[in-house]
Design a protein around this motif. Structure first.
Motif, mmCIF file in Angstrom:
data_model
loop_
_atom_site.group_PDB
_atom_site.id
_atom_site.type_symbol
_atom_site.label_atom_id
_atom_site.label_comp_id
_atom_site.label_asym_id
_atom_site.label_seq_id
_atom_site.Cartn_x
_atom_site.Cartn_y
_atom_site.Cartn_z
ATOM 1 N N GLN A 56 0.828 -1.207 0.000
ATOM 2 C CA GLN A 56 0.000 0.000 0.000
ATOM 3 C C GLN A 56 0.861 1.254 0.000
ATOM 4 O O GLN A 56 0.547 2.238 -0.666
ATOM 5 C CB GLN A 56 -0.930 -0.010 1.213
ATOM 6 N N ARG A 57 1.959 1.196 0.732
ATOM 7 C CA ARG A 57 2.843 2.359 0.825
ATOM 8 C C ARG A 57 3.519 2.657 -0.508
ATOM 9 O O ARG A 57 3.632 3.809 -0.928
ATOM 10 C CB ARG A 57 3.907 2.083 1.895
ATOM 11 N N SER A 58 3.937 1.612 -1.185
ATOM 12 C CA SER A 58 4.663 1.816 -2.435
ATOM 13 C C SER A 58 3.738 2.025 -3.620
ATOM 14 O O SER A 58 4.126 2.651 -4.611
ATOM 15 C CB SER A 58 5.562 0.607 -2.719
ATOM 16 N N GLN A 59 2.504 1.459 -3.546
ATOM 17 C CA GLN A 59 1.558 1.520 -4.659
ATOM 18 C C GLN A 59 2.209 1.024 -5.949
ATOM 19 O O GLN A 59 2.003 1.579 -7.031
ATOM 20 C CB GLN A 59 1.023 2.941 -4.855
ATOM 21 N N GLY A 60 3.057 -0.003 -5.784
ATOM 22 C CA GLY A 60 3.690 -0.628 -6.939
ATOM 23 C C GLY A 60 4.869 0.118 -7.502
ATOM 24 O O GLY A 60 5.408 -0.251 -8.533
ATOM 25 N N ARG A 61 5.335 1.218 -6.857
ATOM 26 C CA ARG A 61 6.451 1.981 -7.404
ATOM 27 C C ARG A 61 7.595 2.036 -6.387
ATOM 28 O O ARG A 61 7.354 2.061 -5.179
ATOM 29 C CB ARG A 61 6.021 3.404 -7.741
ATOM 30 N N PRO A 62 8.824 2.096 -6.850
ATOM 31 C CA PRO A 62 9.942 2.222 -5.933
ATOM 32 C C PRO A 62 9.860 3.520 -5.140
ATOM 33 O O PRO A 62 9.414 4.545 -5.642
ATOM 34 C CB PRO A 62 11.170 2.234 -6.863
ATOM 35 N N ALA A 112 16.420 -0.781 -13.258
ATOM 36 C CA ALA A 112 17.134 0.281 -13.969
ATOM 37 C C ALA A 112 18.327 0.718 -13.128
ATOM 38 O O ALA A 112 18.296 0.635 -11.896
ATOM 39 C CB ALA A 112 16.217 1.471 -14.241
ATOM 40 N N HIS A 113 19.375 1.194 -13.800
ATOM 41 C CA HIS A 113 20.545 1.723 -13.103
ATOM 42 C C HIS A 113 21.403 2.490 -14.099
ATOM 43 O O HIS A 113 21.275 2.327 -15.327
ATOM 44 C CB HIS A 113 21.367 0.608 -12.447
ATOM 45 N N LEU A 137 8.760 0.603 -14.734
ATOM 46 C CA LEU A 137 10.095 0.710 -15.338
ATOM 47 C C LEU A 137 10.542 2.171 -15.363
ATOM 48 O O LEU A 137 11.689 2.490 -15.044
ATOM 49 C CB LEU A 137 10.072 0.139 -16.748
ATOM 50 N N ARG A 138 9.650 3.055 -15.755
ATOM 51 C CA ARG A 138 9.963 4.488 -15.757
ATOM 52 C C ARG A 138 10.280 4.972 -14.346
ATOM 53 O O ARG A 138 11.230 5.736 -14.141
ATOM 54 C CB ARG A 138 8.771 5.258 -16.329
ATOM 55 N N ARG A 169 7.548 4.819 -22.689
ATOM 56 C CA ARG A 169 7.961 5.458 -21.431
ATOM 57 C C ARG A 169 9.169 6.371 -21.604
ATOM 58 O O ARG A 169 9.345 7.303 -20.819
ATOM 59 C CB ARG A 169 8.272 4.388 -20.377
ATOM 60 N N PHE A 170 9.998 6.141 -22.639
ATOM 61 C CA PHE A 170 11.217 6.939 -22.780
ATOM 62 C C PHE A 170 11.312 7.684 -24.105
ATOM 63 O O PHE A 170 12.166 8.557 -24.249
ATOM 64 C CB PHE A 170 12.445 6.041 -22.584
#
Length: 322
Positions: A56-62, A112-113, A137-138, A169-170
């Protein structure tokens, strides 16, 4: 009088073990390392509570602030899917242990890095669609520091949805390269159909690999075309035709010479490894039974740990006081 359940420190230890091990093994490890007997059901409940909170905190995103990266840098972005078994129970059965059916669902993993850096940013979704995976990914790239003045070098297999998401996305900042070793699987099958002797097959395969790495795609396609199976041959029995069509439809994704000259990867080994240590190590254990919702939460928990956000979570989010 009622117990306060488990202290914050105990919850952390339980969740730490539950994130990596089957709950029964986590129970044994608690006894071995801490001399504390905790029921398997309690370990499961607490681990999933924190996994759900992290989801819930991340909502699927880093999470976390983006890193500062100087303009002109290239970022590596990879995305792929791996199948995870989930269980659905028959709601008409009074006993939930009966009427279970197994479905295989695709967990889409992203990373990604900055090129040359070992600080990777991860994301994953089991219940989200390909657009959700593309947004992740973005988000991974942005967390790694991607922005104006940067480029993205995407690498992955031939799944059309992956290349499409990299483009979406890019845009003009991104490019996509087909995983070289995935291409070699097609070439290897074609080599077996074209040459009868093992030594000749290896020589043919080596020549085509060299062509791929030196802008010799045209010559490679011509070579394959000269050995195409008859049109009436089914695709499953026509490896040369499969290879010719596969490469011909992806000519804009085969610039291996350009990637090699810039010191960029031509294989997607990083995302293949991520499947094993982020997803499969916990979610594909023999005999493991997951509902889709619990698998999604556990996936969020493991991504949180892979992103080194574990300390931050426990510093700011916990259910019970110490």
């Amino acid at each position: 009088v009622s117990a306060r359940c488990c202290s914050r420190r105990l919850q952390r230890a339980l969740t730490d073990l539950g994130a990596d091990l089957p709950y029964a093994q986590a129970m044994d490890k608690m006894v071995e390392h801490y001399g504390v007997v905790i029921a398997e059901s309690t370990i499961r409940r607490i681990t999933l509570e924190h996994a759900q909170a992290i989801e819930q905190r991340s909502q699927g995103r880093p999470q976390g602030l983006p890193k500062a990266v100087a303009p002109g840098q290239t970022f590596i972005a990879e995305m792929d899917g791996t199948m995870v078994p989930t269980v659905r129970s028959d709601a008409t059965q009074g006993d939930r242990r009966k009427g279970k059916s197994v479905q295989w669902q695709e967990a889409k993993v992203s990373l990604a890095h900055v090129a040359g850096s070992k600080e990777l940013s991860y994301a994953a979704t089991l219940l989200g669609d390909v657009d959700t995976a593309g947004k992740q990914l973005r988000a991974c790239a942005k967390r790694a520091g991607f922005g104006k003045g940067h480029r993205v070098h995407g690498v992955g297999d031939g799944a059309p949805w992956i290349a499409k998401q990299v483009r979406q996305r890019f845009g003009s900042q991104g490019s996509y390269l087909l995983d070289f070793y995935h291409v070699c699987d097609y070439l290897g099958a074609a080599a077996s159909a074209i040459e009868s002797q093992s030594a000749a097959q290896q020589a043919w395969l080596g020549k085509q690999k060299e062509r791929l790495k030196t802008q010799g795609l045209g010559a490679l396609l011509n070579e394959l075309q000269a050995h195409l199976e008859p049109s009436q041959t089914p695709d499953d029995d026509a490896p040369v035709r499969q290879c010719w069509r596969y490469l011909g439809q992806r000519q804009d994704q085969l610039d291996y010479e350009g990637a090699i000259s810039q010191g960029l990867p031509i294989g997607s080994g990083e995302i293949e490894s991520a499947h094993r240590y982020v997803v499969q190590k916990r979610l594909k254990l023999p005999g493991a039974w997951w509902t889709a919702a619990n698998a999604q939460s556990m996936l969020a928990l493991r991504v949180n740990r892979a992103n080194d956000e574990w300390q931050s979570y426990w510093a700011t989010n916990y259910r019970y006081a110490a």
